[in-house]
Design an enzyme around this catalytic site. Structure first.
Site, PDB file in Angstrom:
ATOM      1  N   GLU A 133      -3.746   7.564  -4.283  1.00  0.00           N
ATOM      2  CA  GLU A 133      -4.172   7.102  -5.840  1.00  0.00           C
ATOM      3  C   GLU A 133      -5.548   7.804  -6.221  1.00  0.00           C
ATOM      4  O   GLU A 133      -6.420   8.060  -5.267  1.00  0.00           O
ATOM      5  CB  GLU A 133      -4.527   5.635  -5.529  1.00  0.00           C
ATOM      6  CG  GLU A 133      -3.039   4.571  -5.479  1.00  0.00           C
ATOM      7  CD  GLU A 133      -3.245   3.458  -5.017  1.00  0.00           C
ATOM      8  OE1 GLU A 133      -4.539   2.955  -5.146  1.00  0.00           O
ATOM      9  OE2 GLU A 133      -2.480   2.646  -4.790  1.00  0.00           O
TER      10      GLU A 133
ATOM     11  N   HIS B  20      -1.896   0.543  -9.750  1.00  0.00           N
ATOM     12  CA  HIS B  20      -2.494  -0.404  -8.723  1.00  0.00           C
ATOM     13  C   HIS B  20      -3.051  -1.389  -9.323  1.00  0.00           C
ATOM     14  O   HIS B  20      -4.486  -1.851  -9.544  1.00  0.00           O
ATOM     15  CB  HIS B  20      -3.357   0.342  -7.733  1.00  0.00           C
ATOM     16  CG  HIS B  20      -3.521  -0.555  -6.427  1.00  0.00           C
ATOM     17  ND1 HIS B  20      -4.093   0.119  -5.327  1.00  0.00           N
ATOM     18  CD2 HIS B  20      -3.631  -1.745  -6.279  1.00  0.00           C
ATOM     19  CE1 HIS B  20      -4.308  -0.972  -4.345  1.00  0.00           C
ATOM     20  NE2 HIS B  20      -3.681  -2.030  -5.055  1.00  0.00           N
TER      21      HIS B  20
ATOM     22  N   ARG C 195       0.889  -1.171   0.075  1.00  0.00           N
ATOM     23  CA  ARG C 195      -0.031  -0.018  -0.082  1.00  0.00           C
ATOM     24  C   ARG C 195       0.905   1.285  -0.097  1.00  0.00           C
ATOM     25  O   ARG C 195       2.130   1.379   0.607  1.00  0.00           O
ATOM     26  CB  ARG C 195      -0.669  -0.243   1.347  1.00  0.00           C
ATOM     27  CG  ARG C 195      -2.208  -0.970   1.383  1.00  0.00           C
ATOM     28  CD  ARG C 195      -2.925  -0.540   0.382  1.00  0.00           C
ATOM     29  NE  ARG C 195      -4.262  -1.490   0.219  1.00  0.00           N
ATOM     30  CZ  ARG C 195      -4.166  -2.489  -0.503  1.00  0.00           C
ATOM     31  NH1 ARG C 195      -3.457  -2.934  -1.332  1.00  0.00           N
ATOM     32  NH2 ARG C 195      -5.404  -3.239  -0.218  1.00  0.00           N
TER      33      ARG C 195
HETATM   34  C1  DGY Z   1      -5.839  -6.034  -2.838  1.00  0.00           C
HETATM   35  O1  DGY Z   1      -6.733  -6.845  -3.334  1.00  0.00           O
HETATM   36  O2  DGY Z   1      -5.873  -5.542  -1.579  1.00  0.00           O
HETATM   37  C2  DGY Z   1      -4.704  -5.485  -3.880  1.00  0.00           C
HETATM   38  O3  DGY Z   1      -4.179  -4.403  -3.374  1.00  0.00           O
HETATM   39  C3  DGY Z   1      -5.054  -5.784  -5.140  1.00  0.00           C
HETATM   40  O4  DGY Z   1      -3.838  -5.434  -5.991  1.00  0.00           O
END
Ligand code: DGY
Length: 317
Positions: free
Chosen positions: A265, A283, A236
């Site tokens: 983001e 992402h 993250r």
């Molecule tokens: C999630 O599903 O938490 C991921 O970030 C997808 O990339």
């Protein structure tokens, strides 16, 4: 499930959206013009909404939960649950499910892809060719080898372990820092992120975002990784002190970075887009047809199990 009122917080996979509108009573909420109109929408429909399907962009925060007194289940279209107020869900007896396992391989593949493309400057070379700059064979920049480099993994859970397996196949010695020690793996354990960074060349962030891991990639960790080091983040954005990262990359105190996630983001930290030693992705860790379909089926399966009063397929709370 026809009578189940489901709030979809953000545009997601079209198959999921179609199935939800076919099988349930669907309420779509995204890009609302103002926070007030969002609240109005939730208040207006609160009587009918019993389930919420969120994702890594918009989940179930405390305000949303409070505005939906009939909410029984949050089924997240993600494995990460940092956008869900888990404590509030526990307090209110709201069930929570996510989408683990089905996305592990894709996210691990992408982490390795990011490491290789950052070190071998694949995206930069692609831009070079597209710009018509390639004039003769051999007029390319030399890059850095990935195979055999020491890989450090922050977070040796499902995704971290899958990354380690892949990196092993590239002949990379593996070390890690994780909440718990995993002696069976044979990988070297470090009790903190700074020591891990000081002892690897490629540092991969693969841990969940919690208060303990927020900004774990601090200036100290970045400096420990050093000018030959590469940071890969498929976790993250808030794991990283982004202004420090940008500064280190500009000043050459860090060798490079491959980033799939960002703190705000879809905004990317200032300065990064101008740099050649970074690879920036929007992402897309789990973004394949196959995996998104499997994630959608898990969301639908969890909602179905809830309606039938059965155990959830992938319960979290
Ligand atoms: C999630 O599903 O938490 C991921 O970030 C997808 O990339």
């Amino acid at each position: 499930m026809e009578s189940l009122g489901v709030l979809l917080t953000f545009p997601m996979n079209s198959y999921l959206e179609e199935e939800l509108s076919r099988r349930c009573k669907l309420f779509r909420l995204w890009e609302p013009p103002t926070p007030e109109s969002r609240r109005d929408f939730l208040r207006e429909n609160a009587g009918s909404i019993r389930a919420l399907v969120g994702n890594t962009t918009v989940g179930a925060d405390a305000e949303t939960i409070d505005l939906l007194p009939g909410l029984e289940i949050v089924a997240s279209f993600s494995v990460g649950l940092d956008k869900v107020d888990l404590a509030k869900c526990r307090e209110k007896g709201i069930r929570v499910a996510n989408t683990p396992d089905v996305l592990t391989e894709d996210v691990a593949d992408l982490a390795i892809g990011l490491a290789v493309s950052t070190m071998r400057r694949i995206c930069e070379s692609d831009r070079y060719v597209r710009a018509g700059k390639w004039e003769s064979h051999g007029d390319y920049k030399l890059t850095t080898k990935f195979s055999g480099k020491a890989v450090g993994i922050l977070g040796l859970g499902r995704i971290g372990s899958a990354i380690a397996k892949r990196a092993e196949a590239f002949g990379c010695p593996i070390s890690y820092h994780s909440r718990s020690r995993k002696p069976d793996t044979g990988y070297k354990y470090y009790s903190n992120a700074v020591d891990l960074a000081a002892n690897c060349q490629v540092l991969v962030v693969a841990c969940p975002l919690t208060e303990a891991t927020r900004r774990i990639i601090s200036r100290e960790v970045i400096d420990a990784l050093g000018p030959k080091g590469v940071l890969i983040n498929i976790g993250r954005g808030p794991h990283v002190d982004e202004p420090e990262l940008a500064k280190a990359l500009v000043e050459g105190r860090l060798g490079g970075a491959g980033l799939d996630v960002f703190a705000h983001e879809p905004r990317v930290p200032e300065g990064l887009c101008a740099l050649e030693n970074v690879v920036l992705l929007p992402h897309v860790g789990s973004g394949t047809w196959e995996t998104e379909k499997a994630m959608a089926d898990l969301v639908l399966g969890n909602l179905e199990a809830h309606v039938l009063n059965k155990p959830l397929l992938t319960p979290v709370v």
